[in-house]
Motif scaffolding. Structure first.
Motif, mmCIF file in Angstrom:
data_model
loop_
_atom_site.group_PDB
_atom_site.id
_atom_site.type_symbol
_atom_site.label_atom_id
_atom_site.label_comp_id
_atom_site.label_asym_id
_atom_site.label_seq_id
_atom_site.Cartn_x
_atom_site.Cartn_y
_atom_site.Cartn_z
ATOM 1 N N LEU A 42 -2.517 -5.266 -6.770
ATOM 2 C CA LEU A 42 -2.935 -4.860 -8.115
ATOM 3 C C LEU A 42 -1.774 -4.255 -8.893
ATOM 4 O O LEU A 42 -1.599 -4.531 -10.083
ATOM 5 C CB LEU A 42 -4.093 -3.855 -8.022
ATOM 6 N N LEU A 43 -0.972 -3.433 -8.216
ATOM 7 C CA LEU A 43 0.185 -2.838 -8.878
ATOM 8 C C LEU A 43 1.196 -3.909 -9.267
ATOM 9 O O LEU A 43 1.768 -3.878 -10.370
ATOM 10 C CB LEU A 43 0.841 -1.807 -7.955
ATOM 11 N N ALA A 44 1.411 -4.880 -8.381
ATOM 12 C CA ALA A 44 2.358 -5.956 -8.676
ATOM 13 C C ALA A 44 1.878 -6.799 -9.860
ATOM 14 O O ALA A 44 2.661 -7.149 -10.748
ATOM 15 C CB ALA A 44 2.549 -6.840 -7.443
ATOM 16 N N ILE A 45 0.590 -7.127 -9.890
ATOM 17 C CA ILE A 45 0.039 -7.910 -11.003
ATOM 18 C C ILE A 45 0.175 -7.145 -12.311
ATOM 19 O O ILE A 45 0.511 -7.722 -13.356
ATOM 20 C CB ILE A 45 -1.435 -8.263 -10.724
ATOM 21 N N ALA A 46 -0.069 -5.823 -12.271
ATOM 22 C CA ALA A 46 0.044 -5.009 -13.482
ATOM 23 C C ALA A 46 1.478 -5.002 -14.006
ATOM 24 O O ALA A 46 1.713 -5.144 -15.215
ATOM 25 C CB ALA A 46 -0.430 -3.591 -13.194
ATOM 26 N N VAL A 47 2.451 -4.854 -13.096
ATOM 27 C CA VAL A 47 3.862 -4.822 -13.515
ATOM 28 C C VAL A 47 4.273 -6.156 -14.116
ATOM 29 O O VAL A 47 4.925 -6.209 -15.170
ATOM 30 C CB VAL A 47 4.767 -4.468 -12.313
ATOM 31 N N VAL A 48 3.899 -7.256 -13.475
ATOM 32 C CA VAL A 48 4.260 -8.582 -13.981
ATOM 33 C C VAL A 48 3.577 -8.854 -15.317
ATOM 34 O O VAL A 48 4.176 -9.422 -16.239
ATOM 35 C CB VAL A 48 3.889 -9.666 -12.951
ATOM 36 N N SER A 49 2.322 -8.434 -15.450
ATOM 37 C CA SER A 49 1.589 -8.668 -16.699
ATOM 38 C C SER A 49 2.213 -7.914 -17.867
ATOM 39 O O SER A 49 2.252 -8.410 -18.993
ATOM 40 C CB SER A 49 0.125 -8.245 -16.527
ATOM 41 N N LEU A 50 2.718 -6.714 -17.602
ATOM 42 C CA LEU A 50 3.313 -5.908 -18.662
ATOM 43 C C LEU A 50 4.720 -6.357 -19.028
ATOM 44 O O LEU A 50 5.124 -6.257 -20.192
ATOM 45 C CB LEU A 50 3.342 -4.429 -18.236
ATOM 46 N N SER A 51 5.469 -6.846 -18.044
ATOM 47 C CA SER A 51 6.883 -7.157 -18.274
ATOM 48 C C SER A 51 7.183 -8.633 -18.428
ATOM 49 O O SER A 51 8.281 -9.002 -18.836
ATOM 50 C CB SER A 51 7.736 -6.597 -17.120
ATOM 51 N N VAL A 68 8.956 -4.269 -5.062
ATOM 52 C CA VAL A 68 9.711 -3.122 -4.559
ATOM 53 C C VAL A 68 8.964 -1.807 -4.781
ATOM 54 O O VAL A 68 8.947 -0.936 -3.897
ATOM 55 C CB VAL A 68 11.106 -3.072 -5.229
ATOM 56 N N ILE A 69 8.336 -1.650 -5.939
ATOM 57 C CA ILE A 69 7.687 -0.367 -6.273
ATOM 58 C C ILE A 69 6.682 0.080 -5.209
ATOM 59 O O ILE A 69 6.715 1.235 -4.771
ATOM 60 C CB ILE A 69 7.028 -0.452 -7.666
ATOM 61 N N PRO A 70 5.779 -0.779 -4.737
ATOM 62 C CA PRO A 70 4.840 -0.314 -3.703
ATOM 63 C C PRO A 70 5.481 -0.088 -2.334
ATOM 64 O O PRO A 70 4.919 0.629 -1.503
ATOM 65 C CB PRO A 70 3.808 -1.450 -3.625
ATOM 66 N N GLU A 71 6.648 -0.708 -2.085
ATOM 67 C CA GLU A 71 7.280 -0.575 -0.773
ATOM 68 C C GLU A 71 8.107 0.704 -0.652
ATOM 69 O O GLU A 71 8.304 1.219 0.448
ATOM 70 C CB GLU A 71 8.184 -1.791 -0.503
ATOM 71 N N ILE A 72 8.600 1.215 -1.774
ATOM 72 C CA ILE A 72 9.452 2.408 -1.728
ATOM 73 C C ILE A 72 8.749 3.598 -1.075
ATOM 74 O O ILE A 72 9.347 4.286 -0.225
ATOM 75 C CB ILE A 72 9.952 2.766 -3.144
ATOM 76 N N PRO A 73 7.483 3.911 -1.415
ATOM 77 C CA PRO A 73 6.835 5.062 -0.769
ATOM 78 C C PRO A 73 6.770 4.951 0.753
ATOM 79 O O PRO A 73 6.907 5.964 1.456
ATOM 80 C CB PRO A 73 5.431 5.059 -1.382
ATOM 81 N N ARG A 74 6.597 3.754 1.278
ATOM 82 C CA ARG A 74 6.546 3.578 2.731
ATOM 83 C C ARG A 74 7.894 3.893 3.372
ATOM 84 O O ARG A 74 7.966 4.513 4.441
ATOM 85 C CB ARG A 74 6.101 2.152 3.059
ATOM 86 N N VAL A 75 8.963 3.459 2.717
ATOM 87 C CA VAL A 75 10.297 3.764 3.235
ATOM 88 C C VAL A 75 10.578 5.254 3.125
ATOM 89 O O VAL A 75 11.141 5.864 4.045
ATOM 90 C CB VAL A 75 11.367 2.955 2.469
ATOM 91 N N VAL A 76 10.191 5.857 2.016
ATOM 92 C CA VAL A 76 10.414 7.295 1.819
ATOM 93 C C VAL A 76 9.708 8.098 2.909
ATOM 94 O O VAL A 76 10.288 9.024 3.490
ATOM 95 C CB VAL A 76 9.920 7.732 0.424
#
Length: 295
Positions: free
Chosen positions: A138-147, A159-167
């Motif tokens: 859902l986050l990926a679809i939202a980012v692509v739809s906006l940009s 990348v955005i949803p994966e960063i918290p897991r790495v952090v």
């Protein structure tokens, strides 16, 4: 004696030869590595292996069966399916590898700072928890739809949803490492913070990050395919495995190969990466060696 034996086992698992032997001794992992190498090589050498231009339209040749000229047949626009599958691997693999590298680089930096400073940790982790609460797709679809759909936008959306897991992974390692005597000694000796993080703390994160990177790579390839299949990925005219399957779903009943071949390579790539990631985790984790020796 028991502690000395455990230390010896842990030391053995750190030796490069032992790790390499562990990875290559399993025939399933060897097959996975060979399959992944073949997929990567076919994508890299696609300009020489592909018999036709993947973008060349030929409406008169649409949905042709396999032949000498078109080994896998053609799609609904008369384009050579084999050429599109080979070129599609280039985009999909670049997105997977690029997303893994960017996620780890950003997550490593944030995780090191967050794990070492408690006041930063309280703020950063709440932000990370908020991002993790949103489903990745859902986050990926939202980012692509906006940009708008593009390679850069799709990679950002992944990348955005994966960063918290790495952090969270890096933070957990830092919280454990900063209590170690060698880190406390470095602080007592007046070492600068960048030096402490770089020389004493960050090396502890390399092994888990390598494993996490393989999972991010596989996940990114799959998410790109899902986004493209849903029409929210890269422009449809660009050959990716997801785009090829998205275009072929309307003709699945009369020509299932339009989905079968890109889906097969997608499945082989993801399965191979995950198997190699599991094997790497086992080779780098001393506790796995201890459990195996105790059997």
């Amino acid at each position: 004696m028991e502690s000395l034996e455990q230390s010896a086992i842990a030391f053995e698992t750190r030796k490069p030869g032992s790790k390499l032997k562990h990875l290559t001794s399993n025939p399933i992992i060897a097959v996975a590595a060979i399959c992944l190498a073949v997929v990567i090589a076919s994508a890299i050498f696609a300009p020489w292996l592909a018999p036709h231009d993947p973008q060349q339209l030929a409406p008169a040749l649409r949905l042709k069966p396999p032949s000498e000229t078109f080994p896998l047949g053609t799609d609904a626009y008369g384009r050579d399916l084999l050429s599109r599958v080979l070129y599609g691997g280039r985009i999909s693999l670049v997105i997977g590898l690029g997303s893994a590298i960017i996620s780890i680089a950003i997550g490593l930096l944030i995780g090191l700072v967050s794990g070492f400073f408690k006041w930063v940790d309280a703020i950063v982790m709440r932000i990370m928890d908020g991002l993790m609460a949103i489903p990745s797709i859902l986050l990926a679809i939202a980012v692509v739809s906006l940009s708008g759909a593009s390679l850069k936008t799709v990679m950002t959306a992944i990348v955005i949803p994966e960063i918290p897991r790495v952090v969270r992974l890096v933070r957990s390692v830092v919280l454990s490492a900063r209590e170690e005597p060698y880190v406390e000694a470095a602080i007592a000796m007046g070492s600068s913070l960048p030096k402490i993080l770089w020389r004493h703390v960050m090396p502890n994160t390399i092994a888990p990050l390598i494993v996490q990177g393989t999972y991010i790579c596989a996940s990114a390839i799959l998410i790109e395919a899902i986004l493209s299949f849903l029409g929210a990925g890269i422009s449809p005219e660009i050959a990716t495995w997801g785009n090829i399957m998205a275009e072929g779903r309307a003709y699945f009943q009369i020509k299932p190969s339009l989905i079968f071949w890109p889906g097969l390579l997608l499945s082989i790539s993801i399965l191979s990466i995950n198997l190699i990631g599991d094997a790497t985790r086992d080779a780098l984790d001393p506790r796995m060696k201890q459990r195996e020796s105790g059997k």
